[in-house]
Design a protein around this motif. Structure first.
Motif, mmCIF file in Angstrom:
data_model
loop_
_atom_site.group_PDB
_atom_site.id
_atom_site.type_symbol
_atom_site.label_atom_id
_atom_site.label_comp_id
_atom_site.label_asym_id
_atom_site.label_seq_id
_atom_site.Cartn_x
_atom_site.Cartn_y
_atom_site.Cartn_z
ATOM 1 N N VAL A 187 0.864 -1.183 0.000
ATOM 2 C CA VAL A 187 0.000 0.000 0.000
ATOM 3 C C VAL A 187 0.903 1.237 0.000
ATOM 4 O O VAL A 187 1.688 1.432 0.927
ATOM 5 C CB VAL A 187 -0.935 0.016 1.218
ATOM 6 C CG1 VAL A 187 -1.889 1.201 1.150
ATOM 7 C CG2 VAL A 187 -1.709 -1.285 1.308
ATOM 8 N N THR A 188 0.814 2.040 -1.042
ATOM 9 C CA THR A 188 1.724 3.167 -1.186
ATOM 10 C C THR A 188 1.091 4.270 -2.021
ATOM 11 O O THR A 188 0.131 4.028 -2.756
ATOM 12 C CB THR A 188 3.047 2.693 -1.829
ATOM 13 O OG1 THR A 188 3.979 3.761 -1.826
ATOM 14 C CG2 THR A 188 2.837 2.217 -3.243
ATOM 15 N N PHE A 189 1.643 5.463 -1.907
ATOM 16 C CA PHE A 189 1.217 6.581 -2.746
ATOM 17 C C PHE A 189 2.115 6.669 -3.972
ATOM 18 O O PHE A 189 3.338 6.548 -3.858
ATOM 19 C CB PHE A 189 1.315 7.906 -1.978
ATOM 20 C CG PHE A 189 0.147 8.188 -1.089
ATOM 21 C CD1 PHE A 189 -0.992 8.825 -1.580
ATOM 22 C CD2 PHE A 189 0.186 7.829 0.249
ATOM 23 C CE1 PHE A 189 -2.064 9.097 -0.754
ATOM 24 C CE2 PHE A 189 -0.887 8.109 1.085
ATOM 25 C CZ PHE A 189 -2.012 8.739 0.580
ATOM 26 N N LEU A 190 1.515 6.905 -5.116
ATOM 27 C CA LEU A 190 2.244 7.296 -6.317
ATOM 28 C C LEU A 190 1.846 8.744 -6.562
ATOM 29 O O LEU A 190 0.661 9.049 -6.735
ATOM 30 C CB LEU A 190 1.862 6.428 -7.516
ATOM 31 C CG LEU A 190 2.454 6.864 -8.849
ATOM 32 C CD1 LEU A 190 3.978 6.761 -8.833
ATOM 33 C CD2 LEU A 190 1.887 6.047 -9.990
ATOM 34 N N SER A 191 2.832 9.638 -6.567
ATOM 35 C CA SER A 191 2.542 11.063 -6.675
ATOM 36 C C SER A 191 3.383 11.683 -7.774
ATOM 37 O O SER A 191 4.613 11.629 -7.720
ATOM 38 C CB SER A 191 2.838 11.742 -5.328
ATOM 39 O OG SER A 191 2.610 13.138 -5.415
ATOM 40 N N ILE A 192 2.715 12.259 -8.761
ATOM 41 C CA ILE A 192 3.392 12.966 -9.849
ATOM 42 C C ILE A 192 2.747 14.342 -9.975
ATOM 43 O O ILE A 192 1.534 14.442 -10.172
ATOM 44 C CB ILE A 192 3.296 12.196 -11.180
ATOM 45 C CG1 ILE A 192 3.946 10.814 -11.024
ATOM 46 C CG2 ILE A 192 3.963 12.990 -12.314
ATOM 47 C CD1 ILE A 192 3.792 9.907 -12.232
ATOM 48 N N ASN A 193 3.549 15.384 -9.837
ATOM 49 C CA ASN A 193 3.055 16.777 -9.901
ATOM 50 C C ASN A 193 1.887 16.998 -8.945
ATOM 51 O O ASN A 193 0.920 17.675 -9.275
ATOM 52 C CB ASN A 193 2.678 17.163 -11.331
ATOM 53 C CG ASN A 193 3.845 17.076 -12.280
ATOM 54 O OD1 ASN A 193 4.988 17.295 -11.896
ATOM 55 N ND2 ASN A 193 3.566 16.734 -13.526
ATOM 56 N N ASN A 221 -1.977 12.614 -6.342
ATOM 57 C CA ASN A 221 -1.626 11.617 -5.334
ATOM 58 C C ASN A 221 -2.577 10.423 -5.384
ATOM 59 O O ASN A 221 -3.731 10.518 -4.955
ATOM 60 C CB ASN A 221 -1.639 12.259 -3.948
ATOM 61 C CG ASN A 221 -0.743 13.486 -3.885
ATOM 62 O OD1 ASN A 221 0.333 13.510 -4.468
ATOM 63 N ND2 ASN A 221 -1.191 14.510 -3.178
ATOM 64 N N ILE A 222 -2.070 9.321 -5.900
ATOM 65 C CA ILE A 222 -2.879 8.112 -6.067
ATOM 66 C C ILE A 222 -2.424 7.055 -5.071
ATOM 67 O O ILE A 222 -1.246 6.696 -5.036
ATOM 68 C CB ILE A 222 -2.740 7.547 -7.506
ATOM 69 C CG1 ILE A 222 -3.024 8.611 -8.570
ATOM 70 C CG2 ILE A 222 -3.621 6.301 -7.678
ATOM 71 C CD1 ILE A 222 -4.442 9.095 -8.616
ATOM 72 N N LEU A 223 -3.345 6.573 -4.257
ATOM 73 C CA LEU A 223 -3.060 5.448 -3.386
ATOM 74 C C LEU A 223 -3.219 4.180 -4.210
ATOM 75 O O LEU A 223 -4.203 4.025 -4.935
ATOM 76 C CB LEU A 223 -4.049 5.431 -2.210
ATOM 77 C CG LEU A 223 -3.830 4.308 -1.201
ATOM 78 C CD1 LEU A 223 -2.563 4.566 -0.387
ATOM 79 C CD2 LEU A 223 -5.044 4.179 -0.291
ATOM 80 N N GLN A 224 -2.241 3.289 -4.130
ATOM 81 C CA GLN A 224 -2.341 2.030 -4.874
ATOM 82 C C GLN A 224 -1.886 0.878 -3.991
ATOM 83 O O GLN A 224 -1.159 1.083 -3.016
ATOM 84 C CB GLN A 224 -1.512 2.098 -6.156
ATOM 85 C CG GLN A 224 -0.067 2.448 -5.966
ATOM 86 C CD GLN A 224 0.671 2.651 -7.275
ATOM 87 O OE1 GLN A 224 0.087 2.874 -8.327
ATOM 88 N NE2 GLN A 224 1.978 2.579 -7.200
ATOM 89 N N TRP A 225 -2.342 -0.335 -4.336
ATOM 90 C CA TRP A 225 -2.013 -1.506 -3.529
ATOM 91 C C TRP A 225 -2.132 -2.747 -4.393
ATOM 92 O O TRP A 225 -2.698 -2.718 -5.493
ATOM 93 C CB TRP A 225 -2.924 -1.599 -2.307
ATOM 94 C CG TRP A 225 -4.389 -1.694 -2.647
ATOM 95 C CD1 TRP A 225 -5.103 -2.830 -2.879
ATOM 96 C CD2 TRP A 225 -5.303 -0.601 -2.842
ATOM 97 N NE1 TRP A 225 -6.409 -2.515 -3.193
ATOM 98 C CE2 TRP A 225 -6.559 -1.154 -3.163
ATOM 99 C CE3 TRP A 225 -5.181 0.781 -2.757
ATOM 100 C CZ2 TRP A 225 -7.679 -0.365 -3.420
ATOM 101 C CZ3 TRP A 225 -6.293 1.558 -3.002
ATOM 102 C CH2 TRP A 225 -7.529 0.993 -3.325
#
Length: 180
Positions: A13-19, A22-26
């Motif tokens: 479970v982690t955040f992917l953040s670009i500019n 902020n998307i939480l993905q798992w």
């Protein structure tokens, strides 16, 4: 209501953040292939008192949740958690570490515009924009947020096999002249 611990937890479970988007993905829980599991997400603003629900991410089948609006103040820090649900069973919550958008977002590439003349080339780089909630909101350049943002620019003249490198900080355009 569901029996907590009746399923394994989602993993990674982690955040992917670009500019600042902020998307939480798992990843789905291990060992549940072929079972239609759903997920529920909650988030927490560091320093507040309670976990908050994200209604668009309740009982969803996808393995991501867009928390950009909920985490849009990039100077705050956040946590998020997700649990898996199947029939009357659910997993325990799987939680992220602390997420600090200002330090953890990735800055995307700049837009590049080239203008060539006989022996020179002008390069205009435009830093990407910060994610915004509504298209009609005013744009904020990532350059405004990170005033020390720099790009390394390398230009190779294939005729002379000469390389020119420079750093670009968003304050000026790059113009270079090649001599034959």
């Amino acid at each position: 209501p569901c029996v907590s611990g009746g399923l394994p937890k989602p993993t990674n479970v982690t955040f992917l953040s670009i500019n600042m988007k902020n998307i939480l993905q798992w990843n789905p829980p291990e060992g549940l292939q072929g079972i239609e599991v759903t997920y529920t997400v909650q988030y927490f603003i560091y320093g507040q008192k309670k976990w908050l629900n994200k209604s668009e991410c309740s009982n969803i089948s996808r393995t991501y949740c867009d928390l950009s609006a909920e985490t849009s103040d990039y100077e705050h820090q956040y946590y998020a958690k997700v649990k898996a649900i199947w029939e009357a069973n659910c997993s325990k919550w799987a939680e992220t570490g602390r997420f600090y958008p200002f330090l953890e977002t990735q800055i995307g590439p700049p837009e590049v515009a080239l203008t060539t003349e006989e022996k020179s080339i002008s390069i205009v780089l435009t830093a990407p924009e910060k994610w915004k909630r509504n298209p009609e909101d005013s744009s904020v350049s990532m350059q405004q947020i990170y005033s020390n943002l720099k790009y390394n620019v390398s230009i190779c003249n294939t005729k002379s096999n000469r390389m020119v490198s420079t750093k670009w900080n968003g304050m000026y355009n790059i113009r270079t002249t090649f001599h034959s």
